[in-house]
Design a protein around this motif. Structure first.
Motif, PDB file in Angstrom:
ATOM      1  N   THR A 322       0.845  -1.185   0.000  1.00 47.64           N
ATOM      2  CA  THR A 322       0.000   0.000   0.000  1.00 47.64           C
ATOM      3  C   THR A 322       0.883   1.237   0.000  1.00 47.64           C
ATOM      4  N   THR A 323       0.337   2.326  -0.491  1.00 46.58           N
ATOM      5  CA  THR A 323       1.072   3.587  -0.482  1.00 46.58           C
ATOM      6  C   THR A 323       0.081   4.725  -0.675  1.00 46.58           C
ATOM      7  N   LYS A 324       0.605   5.943  -0.773  1.00 48.51           N
ATOM      8  CA  LYS A 324      -0.237   7.109  -0.989  1.00 48.51           C
ATOM      9  C   LYS A 324       0.288   7.921  -2.169  1.00 48.51           C
ATOM     10  N   ALA A 325      -0.630   8.585  -2.843  1.00 49.26           N
ATOM     11  CA  ALA A 325      -0.278   9.527  -3.908  1.00 49.26           C
ATOM     12  C   ALA A 325      -1.230  10.707  -3.781  1.00 49.26           C
ATOM     13  N   GLU A 326      -0.941  11.568  -2.801  1.00 45.90           N
ATOM     14  CA  GLU A 326      -1.845  12.677  -2.499  1.00 45.90           C
ATOM     15  C   GLU A 326      -2.001  13.615  -3.689  1.00 45.90           C
ATOM     16  N   PRO A 347      -4.967  22.254 -15.233  1.00 43.04           N
ATOM     17  CA  PRO A 347      -5.527  23.285 -14.359  1.00 43.04           C
ATOM     18  C   PRO A 347      -6.330  22.757 -13.188  1.00 43.04           C
ATOM     19  N   ARG A 348      -6.470  21.416 -13.064  1.00 42.21           N
ATOM     20  CA  ARG A 348      -7.250  20.851 -11.961  1.00 42.21           C
ATOM     21  C   ARG A 348      -6.690  21.332 -10.617  1.00 42.21           C
ATOM     22  N   LEU A 349      -5.373  21.223 -10.460  1.00 44.71           N
ATOM     23  CA  LEU A 349      -4.707  21.718  -9.250  1.00 44.71           C
ATOM     24  C   LEU A 349      -3.548  22.621  -9.670  1.00 44.71           C
ATOM     25  N   GLN A 350      -3.513  23.793  -9.117  1.00 48.28           N
ATOM     26  CA  GLN A 350      -2.515  24.781  -9.524  1.00 48.28           C
ATOM     27  C   GLN A 350      -1.250  24.744  -8.665  1.00 48.28           C
ATOM     28  N   VAL A 351      -1.269  23.974  -7.582  1.00 48.85           N
ATOM     29  CA  VAL A 351      -0.103  23.887  -6.694  1.00 48.85           C
ATOM     30  C   VAL A 351       0.293  22.423  -6.526  1.00 48.85           C
ATOM     31  N   ASP A 352       1.530  22.218  -6.032  1.00 54.55           N
ATOM     32  CA  ASP A 352       2.045  20.871  -5.764  1.00 54.55           C
ATOM     33  C   ASP A 352       1.994  19.981  -6.990  1.00 54.55           C
ATOM     34  N   ASN A 353       2.221  20.549  -8.182  1.00 52.09           N
ATOM     35  CA  ASN A 353       2.249  19.739  -9.396  1.00 52.09           C
ATOM     36  C   ASN A 353       3.478  18.829  -9.387  1.00 52.09           C
ATOM     37  N   GLY A 354       3.316  17.618  -9.888  1.00 50.23           N
ATOM     38  CA  GLY A 354       4.448  16.707  -9.915  1.00 50.23           C
ATOM     39  C   GLY A 354       4.096  15.328 -10.420  1.00 50.23           C
ATOM     40  N   ILE A 355       5.140  14.485 -10.529  1.00 48.36           N
ATOM     41  CA  ILE A 355       5.021  13.112 -11.020  1.00 48.36           C
ATOM     42  C   ILE A 355       5.536  12.162  -9.946  1.00 48.36           C
ATOM     43  N   LYS A 356       4.844  11.033  -9.787  1.00 44.51           N
ATOM     44  CA  LYS A 356       5.305   9.955  -8.913  1.00 44.51           C
ATOM     45  C   LYS A 356       5.208   8.643  -9.685  1.00 44.51           C
ATOM     46  N   ILE A 357       6.271   7.838  -9.607  1.00 42.12           N
ATOM     47  CA  ILE A 357       6.269   6.523 -10.245  1.00 42.12           C
ATOM     48  C   ILE A 357       6.550   5.475  -9.177  1.00 42.12           C
ATOM     49  N   ASP A 371       6.812  23.447 -11.223  1.00 47.04           N
ATOM     50  CA  ASP A 371       6.072  24.681 -10.944  1.00 47.04           C
ATOM     51  C   ASP A 371       4.687  24.608 -11.582  1.00 47.04           C
ATOM     52  N   LYS A 372       4.630  24.042 -12.790  1.00 42.32           N
ATOM     53  CA  LYS A 372       3.356  23.860 -13.494  1.00 42.32           C
ATOM     54  C   LYS A 372       3.505  22.671 -14.428  1.00 42.32           C
ATOM     55  N   LEU A 373       2.576  21.726 -14.313  1.00 39.27           N
ATOM     56  CA  LEU A 373       2.597  20.522 -15.136  1.00 39.27           C
ATOM     57  C   LEU A 373       1.210  20.304 -15.716  1.00 39.27           C
ATOM     58  N   TYR A 374       1.121  20.127 -17.038  1.00 46.28           N
ATOM     59  CA  TYR A 374      -0.171  19.979 -17.704  1.00 46.28           C
ATOM     60  C   TYR A 374      -0.528  18.543 -18.057  1.00 46.28           C
ATOM     61  N   GLN A 375       0.467  17.721 -18.358  1.00 46.20           N
ATOM     62  CA  GLN A 375       0.155  16.397 -18.918  1.00 46.20           C
ATOM     63  C   GLN A 375       1.320  15.442 -18.720  1.00 46.20           C
ATOM     64  N   VAL A 376       1.003  14.182 -18.416  1.00 54.10           N
ATOM     65  CA  VAL A 376       2.000  13.104 -18.331  1.00 54.10           C
ATOM     66  C   VAL A 376       1.366  11.834 -18.887  1.00 54.10           C
TER      67      VAL A 376
END
Length: 483
Positions: A322-326, A347-357, A371-376
């Motif tokens: 188990t893990t979390k991906a807030e 634009p769903r969330l404007q802060v804490d943008n990032g990728i987790k694998i 700082d800003k991420l639109y798509q992965v």
């Protein structure tokens, strides 16, 4: 040759305000990805279904097609006032929807990506989920079809100059779903009208087939449907949605899940173990099994929720971790099934943008903030190109990934340092109801509560347990007395 050597490499598309880039996927050298193609300015980017082509919308009038093997631009299409664009599954065709200046203007155009020529054009008033793309293809592009007023139209996918070569009349059709692999059948939805129930009807696509449906399911209280074909085109899942729930259990209406097979072995409601809405359905790649998320209970949450995740070995029916991906907005398995990627995007969330694998068992592999991420997106690949996950794990674990020494390679291919670990903040106060929620989630995920119960809570818990034991004993005595 090992399984890892024969499998295609994983790649990741990352789009920021400055444009998109292509990363090499895991396993990473020094735990970090390298950049295969540096930032290219664009407003949107999407892989074809087979991963062979990449469509890049650079402006309202410029769309580029890239070859995913070489990452070279094949062609740039100049078309003014483009509102939407889509690639066919194998990347053979580009379809564009333009703002029409007159009702008679043919504002939908089908282009050949290799030559740049227009092969077909038609007029379409508006664009909805049910009507776009206008021309739909099977996964191998052997079949091409279009939903029109009261009929389904079919084309010769190798020669669109022939126009419509075959039609199936379906009065009142509101949406249609072409089977993917193979494109042998099409499912059409006709809503309720004048006291007649709504229905989903399945037709064969072949020109010499009969125009009567080979399978049909009717239902009342249905305003819209989602149709999901399996791989192999032998079964269809239908999620029927009603705007109003007559039981008043859900504000969002009522949903039912139906299953139809081409051989007639099943044609009816899928019985679920509890009441509640159907949130999602997904077929396995084998096409023989499907998973359903339903009911009123919350197991995991994304968006502005904690984002707990549980990873399971489906074959062994055991939990791996188990893990979390807030704050996650998107989530996706890699094509080989070994990695799971989540992203927090604008634009769903404007802060804490990032990728987790994460690894397949939930262990963290990689994190990066933006700082800003639109798509992965993972680059699409057929699961057939990869071995079983057990073989892949053994093969990849045996690899030794060597990194280039400093000063070697171009700047674009050198890995960037990952963000340093963030120091954890002291735990905030949690009210009693939040502690109870954490305990319930721990029970669902097979873990332990993240917060300890207070002395009063433990005391109250023991008191309730004693009361339950007392009531059970009294009930048992009453039953024995009656006997």
């Amino acid at each position: 040759m090992s399984v890892a050597d024969s499998s295609p490499p994983l790649e990741i598309l990352v789009r920021e305000p400055g444009g998109f880039a292509i990363w090499n996927g895991p396993p990473f050298s020094n735990n970090q990805p390298s950049i295969k193609l540096d930032k290219v300015p664009c407003t949107s980017a999407k892989f074809s279904e087979d991963g062979s082509k990449l469509m890049v919308i650079k402006s309202e009038s410029a769309i580029s097609i890239y070859d995913c093997k070489t990452l070279n631009e094949i062609r740039c299409f100049e078309s003014p006032n483009v509102l939407a664009a889509a690639l066919s599954p194998c990347g053979t065709y580009l379809q564009t929807f333009q703002k029409a200046s007159s009702p008679q203007e043919k504002n939908v155009t089908l282009w050949k990506t290799e030559t740049g020529e227009s092969v077909y054009a038609l007029s379409q008033k508006n664009m909805t989920k049910a009507t776009w793309p206008s021309i739909r293809f099977s996964s191998d592009e052997a079949v091409a079809s279009r939903m029109a007023t009261n009929e389904l139209q079919f084309f010769d996918s190798g020669d669109f100059s022939k126009g419509v070569v075959h039609k199936i009349r379906v009065p009142g059709v509101a949406s249609a779903e072409l089977s993917n692999n193979p494109g042998s059948h099409v499912a059409a939805f006709v809503p309720e009208s004048k006291g007649m129930p709504g229905s989903v009807q399945i037709y064969a696509c072949a020109p010499d087939s009969q125009s009567e449906p080979i399978a049909r399911r009717s239902f009342f209280r249905c305003s819209s449907v989602q149709q999901h074909w399996n791989n192999g085109s032998t079964g269809l899942l239908v999620v029927a949605q009603a705007d109003v729930d007559k039981t008043n259990q859900s504000y969002y209406g009522e949903t039912k899940l139906y299953y139809l097979t081409l051989d007639g072995s099943h044609d009816g409601l899928v019985s679920l173990r509890k009441e509640g809405p159907v949130h999602d359905v997904q077929w396995s790649y084998s096409g023989k099994e499907f998973a359903v998320v339903y009911g009123f209970i919350l197991v995991a949450g994304y968006g502005n929720l904690p984002g707990e995740m549980a990873f399971w070995d489906y074959v062994e029916k055991k939990q791996l971790g188990t893990t979390k991906a807030e704050w996650s907005v998107t989530s996706e398995w890699s094509p080989d099934g070994r990695y799971f990627m989540t992203a927090t995007t604008a634009p769903r969330l404007q802060v804490d943008n990032g990728i987790k694998i994460f690894h397949y068992n939930g262990k963290s592999l990689f994190k990066k903030k933006f700082d800003k991420l639109y798509q992965v997106d993972w680059k699409a690949e057929s699961p057939d190109k990869f071995g079983d996950i057990e073989e892949l794990i053994k093969s990849v674990d045996s690899l030794k990934v060597e990194s280039k020494s400093q000063g070697q390679g171009s700047k674009s291919s050198q890995a960037k340092p990952i963000n340093p670990p963030v120091q954890k903040k002291p735990a905030a106060y949690q009210p009693p109801h939040a502690k109870a929620k954490a305990a319930k989630e721990a029970e669902l995920f097979g873990g332990s509560p993240s917060v300890e119960m207070s002395k009063n809570a433990l005391k109250n818990k023991k008191k309730r347990e004693k009361q339950r034991e007392k009531k059970a004993a009294e009930a048992g005595s009453a039953v024995n007395g009656a006997d």
